[in-house]
Design a protein around this motif. Structure first.
Motif, mmCIF file in Angstrom:
data_model
loop_
_atom_site.group_PDB
_atom_site.id
_atom_site.type_symbol
_atom_site.label_atom_id
_atom_site.label_comp_id
_atom_site.label_asym_id
_atom_site.label_seq_id
_atom_site.Cartn_x
_atom_site.Cartn_y
_atom_site.Cartn_z
ATOM 1 N N SER A 234 43.037 47.116 17.072
ATOM 2 C CA SER A 234 43.212 46.194 18.092
ATOM 3 C C SER A 234 44.422 45.532 17.878
ATOM 4 O O SER A 234 45.360 45.132 19.216
ATOM 5 C CB SER A 234 42.173 45.327 18.204
ATOM 6 O OG SER A 234 41.814 44.434 17.024
ATOM 7 N N LEU A 235 44.889 45.430 16.733
ATOM 8 C CA LEU A 235 46.325 44.602 16.777
ATOM 9 C C LEU A 235 47.324 45.484 17.199
ATOM 10 O O LEU A 235 48.308 44.999 17.612
ATOM 11 C CB LEU A 235 46.342 44.120 15.131
ATOM 12 C CG LEU A 235 47.656 43.485 14.911
ATOM 13 C CD1 LEU A 235 48.170 42.196 15.769
ATOM 14 C CD2 LEU A 235 47.690 43.009 13.346
ATOM 15 N N LEU A 236 47.370 46.841 16.712
ATOM 16 C CA LEU A 236 48.284 47.736 17.251
ATOM 17 C C LEU A 236 48.515 47.902 18.569
ATOM 18 O O LEU A 236 49.440 48.073 19.131
ATOM 19 C CB LEU A 236 48.033 49.076 16.382
ATOM 20 C CG LEU A 236 48.341 49.279 14.941
ATOM 21 C CD1 LEU A 236 48.019 50.497 14.294
ATOM 22 C CD2 LEU A 236 49.957 48.670 14.617
ATOM 23 N N VAL A 237 47.225 47.763 19.462
ATOM 24 C CA VAL A 237 47.477 47.914 20.777
ATOM 25 C C VAL A 237 48.217 46.817 21.498
ATOM 26 O O VAL A 237 48.659 47.091 22.424
ATOM 27 C CB VAL A 237 46.070 47.951 21.165
ATOM 28 C CG1 VAL A 237 45.950 47.721 22.691
ATOM 29 C CG2 VAL A 237 45.044 49.065 20.919
ATOM 30 N N VAL A 238 48.245 45.664 20.757
ATOM 31 C CA VAL A 238 48.968 44.614 21.313
ATOM 32 C C VAL A 238 50.494 44.766 20.879
ATOM 33 O O VAL A 238 51.505 44.805 21.395
ATOM 34 C CB VAL A 238 48.650 43.226 20.973
ATOM 35 C CG1 VAL A 238 49.254 42.221 21.458
ATOM 36 C CG2 VAL A 238 47.071 43.236 21.555
ATOM 37 N N VAL A 239 50.647 45.416 19.524
ATOM 38 C CA VAL A 239 51.802 45.083 18.786
ATOM 39 C C VAL A 239 53.074 46.273 19.370
ATOM 40 O O VAL A 239 54.029 45.954 19.538
ATOM 41 C CB VAL A 239 51.881 45.071 17.385
ATOM 42 C CG1 VAL A 239 53.346 45.496 16.641
ATOM 43 C CG2 VAL A 239 51.003 43.826 16.425
ATOM 44 N N LEU A 240 52.261 47.398 19.368
ATOM 45 C CA LEU A 240 53.272 48.643 19.581
ATOM 46 C C LEU A 240 53.719 48.508 21.100
ATOM 47 O O LEU A 240 54.894 48.821 21.308
ATOM 48 C CB LEU A 240 52.331 49.926 19.639
ATOM 49 C CG LEU A 240 51.910 50.223 18.204
ATOM 50 C CD1 LEU A 240 51.115 51.563 18.284
ATOM 51 C CD2 LEU A 240 53.361 50.572 17.583
ATOM 52 N N PRO A 241 53.010 48.183 22.363
ATOM 53 C CA PRO A 241 53.812 47.713 23.443
ATOM 54 C C PRO A 241 54.667 46.642 23.429
ATOM 55 O O PRO A 241 55.868 46.770 24.125
ATOM 56 C CB PRO A 241 52.584 47.463 24.529
ATOM 57 C CG PRO A 241 51.497 47.986 23.603
ATOM 58 C CD PRO A 241 51.621 47.954 22.492
ATOM 59 N N ALA A 242 54.807 45.791 22.404
ATOM 60 C CA ALA A 242 55.596 44.621 22.627
ATOM 61 C C ALA A 242 56.746 45.280 21.910
ATOM 62 O O ALA A 242 58.105 45.069 22.317
ATOM 63 C CB ALA A 242 55.033 43.520 21.674
ATOM 64 N N GLY B 154 50.580 36.647 17.752
ATOM 65 C CA GLY B 154 49.878 35.540 18.356
ATOM 66 C C GLY B 154 48.945 35.745 19.660
ATOM 67 O O GLY B 154 48.350 34.983 19.749
ATOM 68 N N LEU B 155 49.363 36.715 20.589
ATOM 69 C CA LEU B 155 48.492 37.055 21.763
ATOM 70 C C LEU B 155 47.147 37.743 20.926
ATOM 71 O O LEU B 155 46.290 37.449 21.713
ATOM 72 C CB LEU B 155 49.381 38.078 22.280
ATOM 73 C CG LEU B 155 50.564 37.517 23.349
ATOM 74 C CD1 LEU B 155 50.931 38.716 24.055
ATOM 75 C CD2 LEU B 155 50.144 36.383 24.489
ATOM 76 N N TRP B 156 47.365 38.655 20.134
ATOM 77 C CA TRP B 156 46.087 38.859 19.296
ATOM 78 C C TRP B 156 45.188 37.823 19.057
ATOM 79 O O TRP B 156 44.068 37.654 19.114
ATOM 80 C CB TRP B 156 46.585 39.832 18.240
ATOM 81 C CG TRP B 156 45.055 40.579 17.461
ATOM 82 C CD1 TRP B 156 44.839 41.742 18.237
ATOM 83 C CD2 TRP B 156 44.601 40.424 16.514
ATOM 84 N NE1 TRP B 156 43.574 42.074 17.287
ATOM 85 C CE2 TRP B 156 43.625 41.175 16.290
ATOM 86 C CE3 TRP B 156 44.784 39.539 15.390
ATOM 87 C CZ2 TRP B 156 42.603 41.109 15.177
ATOM 88 C CZ3 TRP B 156 43.888 39.268 14.306
ATOM 89 C CH2 TRP B 156 43.046 40.254 14.093
ATOM 90 N N LEU B 157 45.836 36.931 18.188
ATOM 91 C CA LEU B 157 44.996 35.707 17.845
ATOM 92 C C LEU B 157 44.616 34.764 18.875
ATOM 93 O O LEU B 157 43.460 34.288 18.960
ATOM 94 C CB LEU B 157 46.137 34.733 16.796
ATOM 95 C CG LEU B 157 46.393 35.322 15.450
ATOM 96 C CD1 LEU B 157 47.484 34.549 14.696
ATOM 97 C CD2 LEU B 157 45.150 35.671 14.617
ATOM 98 N N LEU B 158 45.441 34.814 20.177
ATOM 99 C CA LEU B 158 44.956 33.989 21.250
ATOM 100 C C LEU B 158 43.461 34.511 21.697
ATOM 101 O O LEU B 158 42.812 33.887 22.305
ATOM 102 C CB LEU B 158 46.159 33.995 22.431
ATOM 103 C CG LEU B 158 45.913 33.311 23.539
ATOM 104 C CD1 LEU B 158 45.509 31.849 23.342
ATOM 105 C CD2 LEU B 158 46.918 33.300 24.585
ATOM 106 N N LEU C 156 41.617 41.127 26.250
ATOM 107 C CA LEU C 156 41.947 41.576 24.993
ATOM 108 C C LEU C 156 40.752 41.469 24.004
ATOM 109 O O LEU C 156 40.650 42.166 23.011
ATOM 110 C CB LEU C 156 43.122 40.791 24.265
ATOM 111 C CG LEU C 156 44.524 41.053 24.935
ATOM 112 C CD1 LEU C 156 45.762 40.187 24.286
ATOM 113 C CD2 LEU C 156 44.967 42.657 24.888
ATOM 114 N N THR C 157 39.967 40.111 24.152
ATOM 115 C CA THR C 157 38.926 40.134 23.276
ATOM 116 C C THR C 157 37.732 41.087 23.506
ATOM 117 O O THR C 157 37.289 41.741 22.474
ATOM 118 C CB THR C 157 38.036 38.681 23.890
ATOM 119 O OG1 THR C 157 39.327 37.820 23.764
ATOM 120 C CG2 THR C 157 36.948 38.253 22.950
#
Length: 435
Positions: free
Chosen positions: A59-67, A94-98, A117-118
């Motif tokens: 789930s973290l990589l789903v946000v990090v890779l597009p960034a 930060g978005l993943w933590l949000l 994302l949640t």
């Protein structure tokens, strides 16, 4: 002299007594060693821990890779000169933590949780547990602990304040518990959910147990109706959404980033529609109000999703009576409850109705709180519904609807009402005779 086959140099047989060689017994049921995992034989909690780690990292990589991809695509732009690629990773983290309830470190006023994302994180936990977990308490605990550990590491590395880290740990524990628990219950060796909750249910009185189920059903019905309503908002407001998108003049990369951000907040729009549907409505900025009785809208930020919000000319009139759906949801749940509830006293039916209302209200309180927050400084720090008002509206409507169905149909209630009426009549006639 050569040694005969099957004998040792000392002349004794190497196998069975009598000098005959021992035959190898082949176990056809054993899998080939090539397909055997190195984790075979490890404690069950190891598999659960790996499932939790896998879910958190994916789930973290789903946000990090597009960034990172967006950073690479815009690296030649003058605005990104001197900005390292690690900055994109920090923003994505930060978005993943949000998504777990932690405000952004660089923008503390951004507290509105991207529930999309949640939901993605919950699904990642579910899929990981169903694929590689073990349906044991130790595996479940280890998986939740591993997921929370990843959230702790990400929070500390990105410099999140300790208070916000604590909030993130609670959010991560809730996400992991829900997703991993649902996934483990789908394992072949897992017990049924009914069997898992049976020890708790057996300790509850029948009206309470059935009331909780009815309240959950009523709330789920309202959320489903809110999802349909939010879809209608998007369809009817597609022209306003298109105008906002056109005014932004985005390139391909910016368009993709905006689309992902809009999808991340689509569930939030559904919960805003729930607050609108049950009566209290919601705010999009300080001093604003979107409700069935009227709209007080101020200047809105250039966010395409906000173009779907109801306009002032489509509220009021018959829509004022729309919150009656909470009463109908409570009545529908009570119809199912009445067929299952076996009452022994006159208080059982009212107790079940009130418990269903409390359950639905508590659930609405949690959902409304998740849909409330800010997206910027100033007046944009107040977005979403008032959780307490939404909870009271849902609880009141469900209670009224449930009691209207349960009380007239219960024989104990009818008998109690008839007995009370006879006592009142007897008392009244006695006073008349004495007078």
């Amino acid at each position: 002299m050569s040694t005969p086959p099957g004998t040792r140099p000392d002349g004794r047989g190497s196998g069975a007594p009598g000098g005959r060689p021992r035959r190898r017994v082949l176990d056809d049921s054993a899998p080939p060693r090539f397909f055997v995992s190195d984790l075979d034989g490890a404690p069950r909690w190891v598999g659960g821990m790996l499932a939790g780690l896998q879910a958190a990292l994916l789930s973290l990589l789903v946000v990090v890779l597009p960034a990172i991809a967006a950073y690479v695509a815009t690296s030649a732009a003058p605005a990104t000169t001197g900005i390292p690629w690690t900055r994109a990773v920090e923003v994505a983290a930060g978005l993943w933590l949000l998504a777990h309830g932690v405000p952004l470190t660089d923008a503390p006023s951004v507290t509105l949780v991207p529930l999309g994302l949640t939901a993605l994180a919950v699904f990642g936990c579910y899929a990981s547990a169903r694929r590689s977990g073990y349906a044991t308490r130790s595996a479940f605990g280890a998986g939740v602990g591993a997921y929370v550990g990843v959230a702790l590491v990400v929070g500390l590395v990105t410099g999140v304040p300790l208070l916000h880290v604590g909030i993130g740990l609670l959010g991560a524990a809730a996400v992991a518990a829900g997703g991993l628990g649902a996934g483990l219950l789908r394992r072949p060796e897992a017990p049924r959910f009914r069997d898992v909750v049976q020890p708790v249910r057996a300790r509850l009185p029948e009206p309470v147990a059935h009331g909780v189920a009815a309240g959950t059903t009523a709330l789920a019905t309202l959320v489903l109706l809110a999802a349909v309503l939010a879809t209608l908002w998007v369809v009817t407001g597609r022209s306003a959404i298109a105008e906002v998108v056109g005014s932004l003049r985005l390139d391909a990369v910016g368009g993709v980033v905006l689309a992902v951000a809009e999808l991340a907040y689509a569930p939030t729009l559904v919960l805003w529609a729930l607050a609108w549907l049950v009566g209290p409505g919601f705010a999009v900025g300080t001093g604003t109000s979107f409700a069935t009785g009227g709209v007080q809208a101020g200047a809105l930020p250039a966010v395409p999703l906000l173009g779907a919000l109801p306009a002032p000319d489509v509220v009021g009139g018959v829509l004022v009576a729309l919150p009656v759906v909470t009463l109908l949801a409570g009545a529908a749940a009570a119809l199912v409850l009445r067929r299952r509830l076996v009452t022994e006293r006159a208080l059982d039916a009212p107790a079940a109705g009130l418990v269903s209302a409390a359950t639905a209200g508590l659930g609405a309180l949690v959902l409304a709180a998740l849909a409330r927050g800010g997206i910027g400084p100033g007046r944009m720090t107040e977005l979403g519904p008032e959780p307490l008002l939404v909870a009271l509206a849902v609880a009141g409507g469900v209670a009224l609807g449930a009691l209207l169905v349960l009380l007239p149909g219960d024989r104990h209630v009818r008998a109690a009402v008839a007995a009370a009426a006879r006592r009142v009549w007897a008392g009244a006639t006695g006073l008349v005779r004495r007078g």
